[in-house]
Design an enzyme around this catalytic site. Structure first.
Site, mmCIF file in Angstrom:
data_model
loop_
_atom_site.group_PDB
_atom_site.id
_atom_site.type_symbol
_atom_site.label_atom_id
_atom_site.label_comp_id
_atom_site.label_asym_id
_atom_site.label_seq_id
_atom_site.Cartn_x
_atom_site.Cartn_y
_atom_site.Cartn_z
ATOM 1 N N CYS A 132 17.939 -44.770 54.285
ATOM 2 C CA CYS A 132 17.024 -44.797 55.229
ATOM 3 C C CYS A 132 15.779 -43.979 55.186
ATOM 4 C CB CYS A 132 17.659 -44.588 56.512
ATOM 5 S SG CYS A 132 16.604 -44.870 58.059
ATOM 6 N N CYS A 135 14.560 -42.584 58.365
ATOM 7 C CA CYS A 135 15.511 -41.428 58.855
ATOM 8 C C CYS A 135 15.056 -40.271 58.124
ATOM 9 C CB CYS A 135 16.749 -41.839 59.123
ATOM 10 S SG CYS A 135 17.362 -43.604 59.441
ATOM 11 N N ASP A 136 14.966 -40.279 57.018
ATOM 12 C CA ASP A 136 15.244 -39.161 56.070
ATOM 13 C C ASP A 136 13.904 -38.850 55.291
ATOM 14 O OD1 ASP A 136 17.794 -38.973 56.933
ATOM 15 O OD2 ASP A 136 18.297 -40.298 55.295
#
Ligand code: NAP
Length: 306
Positions: A132, A135-136
């Protein structure tokens, strides 16, 4: 007793819930994580009609949820572990033991990122290995990264990662991409993206601070080499979320649920929508279409059977 239980809160499930709620059916949506599904973890969406400048995945998810709830959709968090058909009633059991009865079900459980299944992937998951970018990605400022895959996800998220990273290698097992042409053009024009063609990842190595190396092999020459990277983003497709069904409905050879043009599965009263359905094009636009059709089909089914 609910009229409709929708399992899964991505665009397909939320659209189904919008339509069933507007039809004044008593509707419950069960979501095991957060609503929005994969859209929620997509940074930017520019092919969903109506948003000419594009829209953030999180914002689109929130809008879809707010709209459905406004018309009366109930949403609970929980993980469905079993569906049983007893007479005309469908019984849905959650992991925590909660049980719901319903006249019909719409399965909209989507799919989950497929792992590569190579050495080091599990060991460094969350320590440099990610599925992701939204997200990261921000954790990888000025790093060199590798993205695995050549589809829309790999190339779009690779482009997104150039916001943070110094260099993004897109490692693809062939010498042409599967991603949409407009996305390909953008990637080819981006100086931070370097393509590694005809190559597959073999092993991930690292140290106590995280990933350091991706070992790759050229599938045409057999030559093995290494990329020194601080992070690896894996986008090699998705697996449908069907485990909880335990063989209840018919699946195709790739484990996607087979449905007719009314989104009806092989079991009467159980409908399917979105990425978990066997179909040629998996997009937000097709997921919301599925959700609307499944909702109307469920409404007709209830009118006829109850
Ligand atoms: P995908 O289209 O299935 O692409 C997966 C990619 O990973 C392919 O390039 C494939 O190579 C490669 N791959 C598969 N297994 C591999 C392995 N074991 N080792 C190395 N490479 C491997 O998956 P996706 O990109 O996640 O997209 C999923 C669906 O969502 C698609 O229908 C896509 O169009 C859609 N989507 C749409 C958008 C958008 O419209 N904006 C954005 C994201 C996703 P090959 O090409 O050789 O098969």
């Amino acid at each position: 007793m609910y009229d409709v239980i929708i399992i899964g809160g991505g665009p397909a499930g939320l659209t189904a819930g919008l339509y069933t709620s507007r039809a004044r059916l008593k509707s419950l949506l069960i979501e095991k994580g957060f609503t929005g599904g994969q859209v929620m973890t997509t940074e930017w969406i520019e092919n969903y009609p109506g948003f000419e400048e594009g829209i953030g995945g999180a914002e689109l998810s929130r809008k879809m949820e707010t709209q459905a709830v406004k018309f009366g959709l109930e949403i609970v968090q929980g993980s469905v572990i079993e569906i049983a058909v007893v007479g005309g009633i469908r019984k849905v059991t959650l992991e925590d033991g909660t049980r719901y009865d319903t006249k019909s079900i719409i399965l909209a459980t989507g799919s989950n990122p497929r792992p590569l299944k190579i050495e080091g992937e599990d060991e460094y998951r969350g320590r440099g290995v990610s599925y992701c970018a939204t997200c990261d990605g921000a954790f990888f400022k000025d790093e060199t990264l590798a993205v695995i895959g050549g589809g829309d996800s790999a190339v779009e998220e690779g482009l997104f990662l150039t916001k943070f990273a110094k260099t993004v290698y897109i490692v693809h097992r062939r010498d042409s991409l599967r991603a949409a042409k407009v996305v390909q053009e953008r990637a080819f024009a981006n100086p931070k993206i370097k393509f590694v063609w005809d190559s597959v990842p073999e092993k991930i190595e690292g140290n106590e601070s995280g990933v350091t190396t991706l070992h790759i092999k050229n599938v045409k020459t057999g030559e093995q080499s290494r990329l020194d990277v601080g992070g690896i983003f894996i986008y090699v497709g998705y697996n449908p979320n069907i485990e909880f069904l335990k063989g209840l409905v018919e699946l195709n050879e790739n484990n996607y649920i087979v449905a007719d043009e009314n989104m009806s599965s092989s079991v009467p009263g159980i409908f399917v929508a979105g990425d978990v359905r066997a179909k040629p094009l998996k997009q937000i636009a097709t997921a919301v279409g599925d959700g609307a059709v499944a909702a109307v089909a469920a409404e007709k089914y209830i009118e006829e059977k109850f």
